[in-house]
Design a protein around this motif. Sequence first.
Motif, PDB file in Angstrom:
ATOM      1  N   PRO A 183       0.927  -1.243  -0.196  1.00 41.76           N
ATOM      2  CA  PRO A 183       0.188   0.086   0.008  1.00 41.76           C
ATOM      3  C   PRO A 183       0.773   1.422   0.050  1.00 41.76           C
ATOM      4  CG  PRO A 183      -0.901  -1.685   1.587  1.00 41.76           C
ATOM      5  CD  PRO A 183       0.453  -1.991   1.170  1.00 41.76           C
ATOM      6  N   SER A 184       1.909   1.285   0.429  1.00 38.68           N
ATOM      7  CA  SER A 184       2.921   2.529   0.612  1.00 38.68           C
ATOM      8  C   SER A 184       3.244   2.820  -0.923  1.00 38.68           C
ATOM      9  CB  SER A 184       4.052   2.329   1.477  1.00 38.68           C
ATOM     10  OG  SER A 184       4.888   1.391   0.850  1.00 38.68           O
ATOM     11  N   CYS A 185       3.276   2.003  -1.950  1.00 35.66           N
ATOM     12  CA  CYS A 185       3.437   2.154  -3.163  1.00 35.66           C
ATOM     13  C   CYS A 185       2.679   3.344  -3.816  1.00 35.66           C
ATOM     14  CB  CYS A 185       3.381   1.003  -4.073  1.00 35.66           C
ATOM     15  SG  CYS A 185       4.522  -0.222  -3.618  1.00 35.66           S
ATOM     16  N   MET A 186       1.375   3.146  -3.146  1.00 41.10           N
ATOM     17  CA  MET A 186       0.275   4.038  -3.720  1.00 41.10           C
ATOM     18  C   MET A 186       0.633   5.557  -3.519  1.00 41.10           C
ATOM     19  SD  MET A 186      -2.912   2.176  -2.287  1.00 41.10           S
ATOM     20  CE  MET A 186      -4.206   3.499  -2.563  1.00 41.10           C
ATOM     21  N   LEU A 187       1.381   5.803  -2.318  1.00 41.95           N
ATOM     22  CA  LEU A 187       1.709   7.281  -1.970  1.00 41.95           C
ATOM     23  C   LEU A 187       2.756   7.656  -2.707  1.00 41.95           C
ATOM     24  CD1 LEU A 187       1.767   6.683   1.997  1.00 41.95           C
ATOM     25  CD2 LEU A 187      -0.118   7.786   0.459  1.00 41.95           C
ATOM     26  N   LYS A 188       3.678   6.773  -3.121  1.00 45.76           N
ATOM     27  CA  LYS A 188       4.870   7.071  -3.940  1.00 45.76           C
ATOM     28  C   LYS A 188       4.339   7.585  -5.622  1.00 45.76           C
ATOM     29  CE  LYS A 188       8.131   4.601  -1.765  1.00 45.76           C
ATOM     30  NZ  LYS A 188       9.002   3.298  -1.859  1.00 45.76           N
ATOM     31  N   ILE A 189       3.430   6.496  -6.078  1.00 40.86           N
ATOM     32  CA  ILE A 189       2.748   6.775  -7.294  1.00 40.86           C
ATOM     33  C   ILE A 189       2.009   8.249  -7.129  1.00 40.86           C
ATOM     34  CG2 ILE A 189       1.153   5.691  -8.965  1.00 40.86           C
ATOM     35  CD1 ILE A 189       2.504   3.008  -7.801  1.00 40.86           C
ATOM     36  N   GLU A 190       1.055   8.163  -6.415  1.00 34.74           N
ATOM     37  CA  GLU A 190       0.296   9.490  -6.207  1.00 34.74           C
ATOM     38  C   GLU A 190       1.136  10.798  -6.220  1.00 34.74           C
ATOM     39  OE1 GLU A 190      -2.434   9.073  -2.728  1.00 34.74           O
ATOM     40  OE2 GLU A 190      -3.590   7.870  -3.942  1.00 34.74           O
ATOM     41  N   ALA A 191       2.270  10.608  -5.639  1.00 33.88           N
ATOM     42  CA  ALA A 191       2.978  11.967  -5.549  1.00 33.88           C
ATOM     43  C   ALA A 191       3.773  12.201  -6.746  1.00 33.88           C
ATOM     44  CB  ALA A 191       4.148  11.920  -4.211  1.00 33.88           C
ATOM     45  N   ALA A 192       4.194  11.155  -7.353  1.00 35.02           N
ATOM     46  CA  ALA A 192       4.741  11.169  -8.895  1.00 35.02           C
ATOM     47  C   ALA A 192       3.967  11.787  -9.573  1.00 35.02           C
ATOM     48  CB  ALA A 192       5.461   9.931  -9.309  1.00 35.02           C
ATOM     49  N   ALA A 193       2.754  11.350  -9.791  1.00 36.99           N
ATOM     50  CA  ALA A 193       1.633  11.903 -10.853  1.00 36.99           C
ATOM     51  C   ALA A 193       1.261  13.440 -10.495  1.00 36.99           C
ATOM     52  CB  ALA A 193       0.446  11.216 -10.571  1.00 36.99           C
ATOM     53  N   ARG A 194       0.994  13.522  -9.144  1.00 39.30           N
ATOM     54  CA  ARG A 194       0.496  15.067  -8.775  1.00 39.30           C
ATOM     55  C   ARG A 194       1.892  16.012  -9.045  1.00 39.30           C
ATOM     56  NH1 ARG A 194      -2.332  12.853  -3.278  1.00 39.30           N
ATOM     57  NH2 ARG A 194      -4.520  12.691  -4.196  1.00 39.30           N
ATOM     58  N   ASN A 195       3.018  15.891  -8.959  1.00 35.81           N
ATOM     59  CA  ASN A 195       3.950  16.704  -9.361  1.00 35.81           C
ATOM     60  C   ASN A 195       4.194  17.037 -10.657  1.00 35.81           C
ATOM     61  OD1 ASN A 195       4.814  17.131  -6.802  1.00 35.81           O
ATOM     62  ND2 ASN A 195       5.870  15.461  -6.512  1.00 35.81           N
ATOM     63  N   VAL A 196       3.513  16.452 -11.685  1.00 36.98           N
ATOM     64  CA  VAL A 196       3.657  16.510 -12.968  1.00 36.98           C
ATOM     65  C   VAL A 196       2.799  17.879 -13.247  1.00 36.98           C
ATOM     66  CG1 VAL A 196       3.272  15.964 -15.431  1.00 36.98           C
ATOM     67  CG2 VAL A 196       4.133  14.500 -13.792  1.00 36.98           C
ATOM     68  N   PRO A 197       3.424  19.050 -13.836  1.00 35.78           N
ATOM     69  CA  PRO A 197       2.569  20.161 -14.055  1.00 35.78           C
ATOM     70  C   PRO A 197       1.410  19.846 -14.982  1.00 35.78           C
ATOM     71  CG  PRO A 197       4.957  20.835 -14.177  1.00 35.78           C
ATOM     72  CD  PRO A 197       4.689  19.240 -14.030  1.00 35.78           C
ATOM     73  N   GLY A 198       0.264  20.254 -14.855  1.00 30.54           N
ATOM     74  CA  GLY A 198      -0.770  20.161 -15.842  1.00 30.54           C
ATOM     75  C   GLY A 198      -1.841  18.955 -15.497  1.00 30.54           C
ATOM     76  N   VAL A 199      -1.313  18.154 -14.190  1.00 31.05           N
ATOM     77  CA  VAL A 199      -2.025  17.225 -13.865  1.00 31.05           C
ATOM     78  C   VAL A 199      -3.152  17.672 -12.613  1.00 31.05           C
ATOM     79  CG1 VAL A 199      -2.228  15.234 -12.431  1.00 31.05           C
ATOM     80  CG2 VAL A 199      -0.730  15.333 -14.196  1.00 31.05           C
ATOM     81  N   ASP A 200      -4.396  17.636 -12.528  1.00 34.65           N
ATOM     82  CA  ASP A 200      -5.225  17.969 -11.593  1.00 34.65           C
ATOM     83  C   ASP A 200      -5.043  17.103 -10.326  1.00 34.65           C
ATOM     84  OD1 ASP A 200      -7.393  18.728 -10.042  1.00 34.65           O
ATOM     85  OD2 ASP A 200      -8.838  18.589 -11.654  1.00 34.65           O
ATOM     86  N   GLN A 201      -4.497  17.692  -9.491  1.00 34.15           N
ATOM     87  CA  GLN A 201      -3.841  16.989  -8.336  1.00 34.15           C
ATOM     88  C   GLN A 201      -5.078  16.283  -7.497  1.00 34.15           C
ATOM     89  OE1 GLN A 201      -1.170  19.453  -5.830  1.00 34.15           O
ATOM     90  NE2 GLN A 201       0.008  20.070  -7.549  1.00 34.15           N
ATOM     91  N   ASP A 202      -6.157  17.017  -7.591  1.00 33.69           N
ATOM     92  CA  ASP A 202      -7.370  16.592  -6.915  1.00 33.69           C
ATOM     93  C   ASP A 202      -7.825  15.114  -7.622  1.00 33.69           C
ATOM     94  OD1 ASP A 202      -7.085  18.625  -4.993  1.00 33.69           O
ATOM     95  OD2 ASP A 202      -8.546  19.704  -5.862  1.00 33.69           O
ATOM     96  N   THR A 203      -7.497  14.740  -8.655  1.00 34.28           N
ATOM     97  CA  THR A 203      -8.323  13.887  -9.148  1.00 34.28           C
ATOM     98  C   THR A 203      -7.339  12.407  -9.483  1.00 34.28           C
ATOM     99  OG1 THR A 203      -7.253  14.497 -11.464  1.00 34.28           O
ATOM    100  CG2 THR A 203      -9.375  15.614 -10.679  1.00 34.28           C
ATOM    101  N   VAL A 204      -6.290  12.652  -8.939  1.00 32.16           N
ATOM    102  CA  VAL A 204      -5.057  11.493  -8.984  1.00 32.16           C
ATOM    103  C   VAL A 204      -5.725  10.529  -7.906  1.00 32.16           C
ATOM    104  CG1 VAL A 204      -2.880  10.759  -8.529  1.00 32.16           C
ATOM    105  CG2 VAL A 204      -3.345  12.793  -9.526  1.00 32.16           C
ATOM    106  N   HIS A 205      -6.069   9.180  -8.371  1.00 34.51           N
ATOM    107  CA  HIS A 205      -6.383   8.150  -7.615  1.00 34.51           C
ATOM    108  C   HIS A 205      -5.836   6.816  -8.134  1.00 34.51           C
ATOM    109  CE1 HIS A 205      -9.023   5.320  -5.593  1.00 34.51           C
ATOM    110  NE2 HIS A 205      -9.135   4.820  -6.687  1.00 34.51           N
TER     111      HIS A 205
END
Length: 78
Positions: A14-36
């Motif tokens: 489950p901790s993998c999820m946090l790393k993946i979410e952070a990586a996706a949210r840090n990309v400019p242009g990604v709507d951070q609130d929609t990363v799941h």
Amino acid sequence: MNTATLKLDTLTCPSCMLKIEAAARNVPGVDQDTVHVSFANSKVTFRFDEDLTDAQTVAHAIEKVGYPVLSTRTAAQR
């Protein structure tokens, strides 16, 4: 805005999820609130501004933190 779904290699903790979410949210242009991240299905879904980024850029960011992306699907929002 477009929506993307990335199929990942099987997630093992489950901790993998946090790393993946952070990586996706840090990309400019990604709507951070929609990363799941779905642990059970090994998928990531998110919305992004196609003028600023694309699904492949997000996939690359996730792969850089150690999680292989097996496929990418994008759908335009109306």
